[in-house]
Design an enzyme around this catalytic site. Structure first.
Site, PDB file in Angstrom:
ATOM      1  CD  GLU A 107     -12.573   2.400  -0.654  1.00 35.42           C
ATOM      2  OE1 GLU A 107     -11.451   2.016  -1.079  1.00 35.42           O
ATOM      3  OE2 GLU A 107     -13.120   3.438  -1.043  1.00 35.42           O
TER       4      GLU A 107
ATOM      5  NE  ARG B 213      -4.371   8.737   1.793  1.00 31.71           N
ATOM      6  CZ  ARG B 213      -5.030   9.886   1.733  1.00 31.71           C
ATOM      7  NH1 ARG B 213      -5.958  10.068   0.804  1.00 31.71           N
ATOM      8  NH2 ARG B 213      -4.783  10.857   2.592  1.00 31.71           N
TER       9      ARG B 213
END
Length: 292
Positions: free
Chosen positions: A186, A119
């Site tokens: 992902e 992130r």
């Protein structure tokens, strides 16, 4: 036809959601043009955000001269590659060894050894960036979304390809990881590749507790709430539960949270696995390779 978008002094998310200045513009258009036209334009804007392009403010601190140089270089390279690929359609031309070698050089798709999922707001300018550079310095091929060769490509297929073909995937599970549907997608694909192809998934628990990932509690529970109505919710939740059961690197337990030491340990472990590929084909659990 190639499409190379330039996001000039705009937020890509505003383009995708048609918000901000784009929202204001569309509200005016809705009063002037037919619903079909407006819908078509909205779909086009949404589609173009799925293509890797240049974000003007992130290139050389917004220096437009550098941006123009990059655009010119990419367009020139693309024109060369287009002609090289065109040659491959002619068997007589391809019978020449040197031409065949040139075509192979330009059209061979590079495969990375390691894929990092993280992130940006948590680790993009910190741990993830340092780990990426450290892996490269150790001679390890790492997928980078900033690779200039990706400009003009739809990044979703590129990411899927990278995960499918890399040897090791490393998700950096941080406090806001689960707020990103991209990160969750992902992660889910990494685990699917582990099951189907025996790929390695080696998680980093960055300033979070593995049990919070495993039980989708704490900050992960809070972040997942916003996805409850999404069709992929169960897939994402299962992925978190599964990866939370892996024994990975816990950032706070390595050298009292010293991130440089953490990166050194990760690079050492990854190198060991890559040098001993038989370990990756044994279907053994991650626990046998990672250290706390």
């Amino acid at each position: 036809m190639s499409v190379f978008p330039i996001f000039y002094k705009v937020d890509v998310l505003d383009v995708f959601h048609r918000s901000g200045k784009f929202g204001e513009a569309f509200r005016k258009l809705e009063e002037q043009r037919s619903p079909e036209e407006v819908r078509e334009w909205k779909d086009a804007l949404k589609s173009v955000t799925g293509i890797k392009g240049w974000i003007s403010q992130t290139i050389a601190n917004g220096h437009e001269g550098e941006l123009v140089k990059m655009v010119v270089a990419k367009v020139s390279s693309n024109l060369t590659t287009t002609w090289i690929e065109w040659l491959s359609k002619f068997p007589m031309v391809m019978s020449n060894y040197h031409i065949r070698a040139a075509v192979g050089h330009f059209t061979d798709k590079r495969t990375s050894e390691v894929f990092l999922a993280f992130r940006c707001r948590d680790t993009g300018n910190g741990l993830a960036a340092y780990l990426y550079v450290s892996l490269l310095n150790a001679g390890i091929k790492v997928f980078s979304f900033d690779d200039p060769s990706l400009i003009g490509t739809e990044f979703a297929p590129e990411i899927r390809y990278a995960i499918d073909h890399c040897k090791i995937s490393i998700p950096i599970l941080s406090k806001s990881f689960a707020s990103s549907t991209w990160c969750l997608d992902e992660l889910a694909q990494m685990l699917e590749c582990k099951k189907k192809k025996g790929k390695m998934v080696m998680p980093i628990f960055y300033k979070v507790e593995p049990r919070d990932v495993r039980h989708v509690s704490g900050c992960f529970k809070d972040k997942m709430r916003q996805h409850e109505k999404r069709s992929n919710y169960n897939r994402w939740e299962q992925a978190l539960k599964e990866v939370g059961s892996f024994r990975g690197w816990e950032s706070q337990k390595i050298a009292n949270g010293h991130e440089a030491k953490l990166v050194q340990q990760i690079v050492k472990d990854v190198l060991e696995l890559l040098k001993n590929p038989e370990h990756m084909s044994t279907q053994l659990t991650t626990t046998q390779f990672l250290k706390r």
